[in-house]
Design a protein around this motif. Structure first.
Motif, PDB file in Angstrom:
ATOM      1  N   MET A   1       0.830  -1.203   0.089  1.00 21.34           N
ATOM      2  CA  MET A   1       0.097  -0.171  -0.018  1.00 21.34           C
ATOM      3  C   MET A   1       0.800   1.384  -0.039  1.00 21.34           C
ATOM      4  O   MET A   1       1.985   1.162   0.520  1.00 21.34           O
ATOM      5  N   GLU A   2       0.712   2.061  -0.979  1.00 21.66           N
ATOM      6  CA  GLU A   2       1.300   3.506  -0.907  1.00 21.66           C
ATOM      7  C   GLU A   2       1.313   4.316   0.391  1.00 21.66           C
ATOM      8  O   GLU A   2       0.227   4.529   0.852  1.00 21.66           O
ATOM      9  N   THR A   3       2.441   4.942   0.623  1.00 25.33           N
ATOM     10  CA  THR A   3       2.480   5.883   1.934  1.00 25.33           C
ATOM     11  C   THR A   3       1.627   7.152   1.170  1.00 25.33           C
ATOM     12  O   THR A   3       1.891   7.154  -0.105  1.00 25.33           O
ATOM     13  N   LEU A   4       1.639   8.129   1.939  1.00 23.04           N
ATOM     14  CA  LEU A   4       1.059   9.455   1.558  1.00 23.04           C
ATOM     15  C   LEU A   4       1.906  10.196   0.900  1.00 23.04           C
ATOM     16  O   LEU A   4       1.576  10.839  -0.209  1.00 23.04           O
ATOM     17  N   LEU A   5       3.240  10.159   1.131  1.00 23.58           N
ATOM     18  CA  LEU A   5       4.356  10.766   0.298  1.00 23.58           C
ATOM     19  C   LEU A   5       4.316  10.340  -1.079  1.00 23.58           C
ATOM     20  O   LEU A   5       4.765  11.045  -2.233  1.00 23.58           O
ATOM     21  N   GLN A   6       4.392   8.993  -1.012  1.00 28.00           N
ATOM     22  CA  GLN A   6       4.594   8.237  -2.498  1.00 28.00           C
ATOM     23  C   GLN A   6       3.326   8.483  -3.352  1.00 28.00           C
ATOM     24  O   GLN A   6       3.510   9.030  -4.605  1.00 28.00           O
ATOM     25  N   GLN A   7       1.979   8.864  -2.600  1.00 25.88           N
ATOM     26  CA  GLN A   7       1.034   9.318  -3.608  1.00 25.88           C
ATOM     27  C   GLN A   7       1.019  10.727  -3.902  1.00 25.88           C
ATOM     28  O   GLN A   7       0.656  11.292  -5.079  1.00 25.88           O
ATOM     29  N   LEU A   8       1.647  11.447  -3.199  1.00 24.78           N
ATOM     30  CA  LEU A   8       1.742  12.817  -3.506  1.00 24.78           C
ATOM     31  C   LEU A   8       2.956  13.279  -4.680  1.00 24.78           C
ATOM     32  O   LEU A   8       2.707  14.321  -5.539  1.00 24.78           O
ATOM     33  N   THR A   9       3.821  12.247  -4.358  1.00 26.18           N
ATOM     34  CA  THR A   9       5.004  12.424  -5.444  1.00 26.18           C
ATOM     35  C   THR A   9       5.124  11.703  -6.709  1.00 26.18           C
ATOM     36  O   THR A   9       5.813  11.665  -7.394  1.00 26.18           O
ATOM     37  N   ARG A  10       4.035  10.891  -6.997  1.00 23.94           N
ATOM     38  CA  ARG A  10       3.896  10.314  -8.421  1.00 23.94           C
ATOM     39  C   ARG A  10       3.525  11.149  -9.366  1.00 23.94           C
ATOM     40  O   ARG A  10       3.966  10.787 -10.514  1.00 23.94           O
ATOM     41  N   GLY A  11       3.286  12.285  -9.200  1.00 23.26           N
ATOM     42  CA  GLY A  11       2.790  13.274 -10.284  1.00 23.26           C
ATOM     43  C   GLY A  11       3.471  14.532  -9.578  1.00 23.26           C
ATOM     44  O   GLY A  11       4.330  14.572  -8.861  1.00 23.26           O
ATOM     45  N   ASN A  12       2.685  15.924  -9.898  1.00 26.81           N
ATOM     46  CA  ASN A  12       3.184  17.094  -9.448  1.00 26.81           C
ATOM     47  C   ASN A  12       2.099  17.573  -8.371  1.00 26.81           C
ATOM     48  O   ASN A  12       2.088  18.838  -8.178  1.00 26.81           O
ATOM     49  N   ALA A  13       1.496  16.844  -7.599  1.00 25.04           N
ATOM     50  CA  ALA A  13       0.617  17.011  -6.610  1.00 25.04           C
ATOM     51  C   ALA A  13       1.335  17.881  -5.561  1.00 25.04           C
ATOM     52  O   ALA A  13       0.901  19.134  -5.239  1.00 25.04           O
ATOM     53  N   LEU A  14       2.200  17.302  -5.119  1.00 23.72           N
ATOM     54  CA  LEU A  14       2.973  17.990  -3.971  1.00 23.72           C
ATOM     55  C   LEU A  14       3.502  19.434  -4.280  1.00 23.72           C
ATOM     56  O   LEU A  14       3.363  20.370  -3.341  1.00 23.72           O
ATOM     57  N   VAL A  15       4.024  19.514  -5.625  1.00 25.32           N
ATOM     58  CA  VAL A  15       4.748  20.812  -6.021  1.00 25.32           C
ATOM     59  C   VAL A  15       3.658  21.754  -6.290  1.00 25.32           C
ATOM     60  O   VAL A  15       3.801  23.126  -5.710  1.00 25.32           O
ATOM     61  N   LEU A  16       2.445  21.381  -6.511  1.00 29.10           N
ATOM     62  CA  LEU A  16       1.302  22.272  -6.663  1.00 29.10           C
ATOM     63  C   LEU A  16       0.816  22.538  -5.385  1.00 29.10           C
ATOM     64  O   LEU A  16       0.532  23.939  -5.149  1.00 29.10           O
ATOM     65  N   ILE A  17       0.604  21.939  -4.330  1.00 30.96           N
ATOM     66  CA  ILE A  17       0.313  22.136  -3.119  1.00 30.96           C
ATOM     67  C   ILE A  17       1.395  23.211  -2.388  1.00 30.96           C
ATOM     68  O   ILE A  17       0.574  23.874  -1.964  1.00 30.96           O
ATOM     69  N   ILE A  18       2.441  23.156  -2.786  1.00 34.27           N
ATOM     70  CA  ILE A  18       3.336  24.039  -1.940  1.00 34.27           C
ATOM     71  C   ILE A  18       3.228  25.223  -2.913  1.00 34.27           C
ATOM     72  O   ILE A  18       3.287  26.431  -2.150  1.00 34.27           O
ATOM     73  N   LEU A 230      -5.534  15.095 -13.897  1.00 28.21           N
ATOM     74  CA  LEU A 230      -5.176  13.897 -13.100  1.00 28.21           C
ATOM     75  C   LEU A 230      -3.978  13.216 -13.119  1.00 28.21           C
ATOM     76  O   LEU A 230      -3.311  12.933 -12.208  1.00 28.21           O
ATOM     77  N   GLN A 231      -3.601  13.008 -14.246  1.00 25.38           N
ATOM     78  CA  GLN A 231      -2.581  12.202 -14.488  1.00 25.38           C
ATOM     79  C   GLN A 231      -1.232  13.149 -14.395  1.00 25.38           C
ATOM     80  O   GLN A 231      -0.180  12.579 -13.629  1.00 25.38           O
ATOM     81  N   SER A 232      -1.290  14.169 -14.495  1.00 30.11           N
ATOM     82  CA  SER A 232      -0.192  15.342 -14.286  1.00 30.11           C
ATOM     83  C   SER A 232       0.039  15.336 -12.874  1.00 30.11           C
ATOM     84  O   SER A 232       1.290  15.429 -12.066  1.00 30.11           O
ATOM     85  N   LEU A 233      -1.296  15.493 -12.043  1.00 28.28           N
ATOM     86  CA  LEU A 233      -0.938  15.414 -10.682  1.00 28.28           C
ATOM     87  C   LEU A 233      -0.728  14.096  -9.773  1.00 28.28           C
ATOM     88  O   LEU A 233       0.084  14.268  -8.985  1.00 28.28           O
ATOM     89  N   TRP A 234      -1.356  13.182 -10.090  1.00 27.29           N
ATOM     90  CA  TRP A 234      -1.447  11.881  -9.549  1.00 27.29           C
ATOM     91  C   TRP A 234      -0.803  10.783 -10.211  1.00 27.29           C
ATOM     92  O   TRP A 234      -0.739   9.681  -9.410  1.00 27.29           O
ATOM     93  N   GLY A 235      -0.020  10.979 -11.335  1.00 37.33           N
ATOM     94  CA  GLY A 235       0.508   9.890 -11.796  1.00 37.33           C
ATOM     95  C   GLY A 235      -0.237   9.119 -13.028  1.00 37.33           C
ATOM     96  O   GLY A 235      -1.515   9.414 -12.985  1.00 37.33           O
ATOM     97  N   GLN A 236       0.290   8.244 -13.653  1.00 35.54           N
ATOM     98  CA  GLN A 236      -0.673   7.539 -14.739  1.00 35.54           C
ATOM     99  C   GLN A 236      -1.631   6.605 -14.065  1.00 35.54           C
ATOM    100  O   GLN A 236      -1.387   6.153 -13.164  1.00 35.54           O
ATOM    101  N   GLY A 237      -2.732   6.756 -15.028  1.00 35.16           N
ATOM    102  CA  GLY A 237      -3.999   5.935 -14.476  1.00 35.16           C
ATOM    103  C   GLY A 237      -4.988   6.130 -15.293  1.00 35.16           C
ATOM    104  O   GLY A 237      -5.260   7.433 -15.954  1.00 35.16           O
ATOM    105  N   ASP A 238      -6.191   5.471 -15.106  1.00 38.30           N
ATOM    106  CA  ASP A 238      -7.403   5.789 -15.970  1.00 38.30           C
ATOM    107  C   ASP A 238      -8.495   6.632 -15.317  1.00 38.30           C
ATOM    108  O   ASP A 238      -9.195   7.350 -15.884  1.00 38.30           O
TER     109      ASP A 238
END
Length: 491
Positions: A1-18, A230-238
């Motif tokens: 199971m992914e950690t919170l940090l892994q979820q935030l860094t799969r895409g640009n979500a963490l950068v956008l939040i900051i 969504l893919q840019s923020l959270w990584g590839q997926g449908d």
């Protein structure tokens, strides 16, 4: 199971939040505390500017009036900014609205920096009003943007980052105000211009990041841009499930198109949501926390703490605030929102009563003022670790997209109006009621505890449509607003 940090860094979500935090709630937090330390320098600047212009010293009441304008125009500007969020964000979108808002902040900083050389206190007033306008717009859009980019599994912690950046802004205002940093008479205009650096960073970086997926799908009708975002923020997926939820919300909106503020206030189907954010906003603003942020120096002085120690205790308050805000973020999606509300407000009620007792006993022993200081620190920990973070999450969760814009206008105007009232009234309260001013805060905290325990539905892990259904199911004396609306429709 992914950690919170892994979820935030799969895409640009963490950068956008900051980046959102830098141009959003950070700015509002900084300007709340940043005006405190340079206040004597600004008042001397008013005196000297008046003397050079009119070749006579200004009347004391004139200096007081000009200083009051400098302080209060920030809240007035924020109130105006909150009222234009719908127009601003609806026309430009979330991303472009924040970029334009940062340009206003940069212009405000330029006016503030040149006011000293121009020897014009009028420029300081104008700059403070523009800073306030920018904070009013930025804080509302920041919250809205966060709510529209986050998956429901981690929506709580993502939206709570707005409270964390607010705390970081307050801490920064206290830190830069220290005499060892920028808290000197020749640098007062620079202290008030520090947030401009973060606005510049937002203007440079934000164009390379995506707009809010919900805005792109529901308001623009662009499903391809939404999926790309969504893919840019959270990584590839449908992201099929997320888009299906947006589709269901879009269908609900088509049956009820976007409302103006007046239409929202008249709509019985969202009456409980409006009552909830009104009660929670009142309890938050009148709990004593804003008063502690603005008048912490006066509170500690009244408590009997030595004057030369107060500035360091205030920085300690800022550290406590940001630490507890981060801790709250780590638990909000596990414990839910309700326990943070009623547990936090319950603890705050007890602490306010204890502060009242210790303020009355301040002359009984030399260590009593330090007990008061400890209670104030504990107050901040309980507030930021409970209601503050939960409020940021709740505001983004309880309104459909068609109501959300008008709701944020209502919330922003409500918040800044109360903030202005607290700023004007609290100095008189603390002089008149002295220690007993915290009894009023205890009453508001008790109201917040009881309301959230008995009436607030849990929103953790639920869709906006499910949350709306929970609010419609609330009944008082066997009646609900939804039933009343149904009866009116039949008639």
């Amino acid at each position: 199971m992914e950690t919170l940090l892994q979820q935030l860094t799969r895409g640009n979500a963490l950068v956008l939040i900051i980046i959102l935090g830098m141009g959003g709630s950070f700015q509002a937090g900084y300007h709340i505390t940043g005006i405190s330390s340079p206040s004597p320098f600004i008042q001397r600047f008013i005196n000297s500017s008046w003397y050079e212009r009119y070749e006579e010293p200004p009347p004391p009441q004139m200096v007081t009036m000009i200083w009051s304008l400098i302080v209060s125009m920030y809240a007035f500007g924020a109130l105006c900014g909150s009222g234009t969020v719908r127009l601003f964000s609806g026309m430009l979108g979330r991303k472009n609205a924040l970029i334009c808002n940062s340009l206003i902040s940069i212009a405000s900083g330029g006016i503030m920096l040149t006011s000293k050389r121009a020897k014009s206190y009028e420029m300081v007033i104008v700059s403070r009003m523009l800073y306030g306008y920018s904070a009013g717009v930025g804080l509302s859009i920041h919250l809205m943007y966060l709510g529209e980019i986050s998956p429901k599994k981690i929506r709580g912690i993502v939206t709570l980052t707005s409270a964390t950046f607010m705390s970081f802004g307050k801490l920064s205002g206290q830190f830069f105000g220290l005499s060892e940093i920028l808290g000197r008479e020749d640098l007062w205009n620079i202290i008030l211009s520090v947030p401009v650096l973060f606005s510049v960073i937002q203007v440079i970086v934000l164009p390379f990041l995506p707009d809010a997926p919900r805005f792109l799908f529901i308001e623009k009708g662009d499903d391809k841009a939404c999926k790309k975002a969504l893919q840019s923020l959270w990584g590839q997926g449908d992201y099929k499930q997320e888009m299906e939820e947006m589709l269901a919300e879009q269908a609900a909106i088509e049956a009820a198109p976007p409302k103006s503020l007046l239409q929202l206030l008249r709509d019985r189907s969202v009456r409980w949501q409006l009552i909830t954010i009104s009660v929670i906003c009142c309890c938050s603003q009148l709990s004593g926390m804003p008063a502690i942020s603005i008048f912490s120096f006066d509170i500690f002085l009244k408590a009997g703490v030595p004057k030369d120690k107060i500035c360091y205790i205030i920085v300690g308050l800022g550290l406590a605030e940001i630490s507890s805000s981060i801790c709250s973020g780590l638990q909000i999606d596990h414990k839910g929102r309700r326990p943070l509300f009623f547990g936090g407000y319950g603890a705050l009620t007890v602490i306010c009563v204890l502060i009242t007792v210790t303020l009355n006993l301040k002359d009984s022993n030399y260590w009593v003022p330090y007990i008061t200081s400890g209670l104030v620190v504990l107050f901040i920990i309980c507030f930021c670790g409970g209601p503050a973070g939960a409020t940021a999450a709740l505001n983004s969760e309880i309104f459909l997209q068609s109501n959300r814009m008008a709701a944020f206008v209502f919330l922003g105007m409500h918040r800044w109006l109360l903030f202005a009232i607290v700023g004007l009234v609290f100095p008189f309260l603390i002089n008149t009621l002295k220690a007993y001013s915290f009894v009023l805060c205890a009453c508001m905290c008790l109201l917040g505890c009881l309301y959230t325990f008995f009436l607030l539905p849990e929103t953790k892990g639920r869709t906006v449509l499910e949350i709306s259904g929970d609010f419609n199911a609330i009944t008082i004396c066997g009646k609900s607003f939804a039933e009343e609306k149904s009866i009116e429709t039949k008639l």
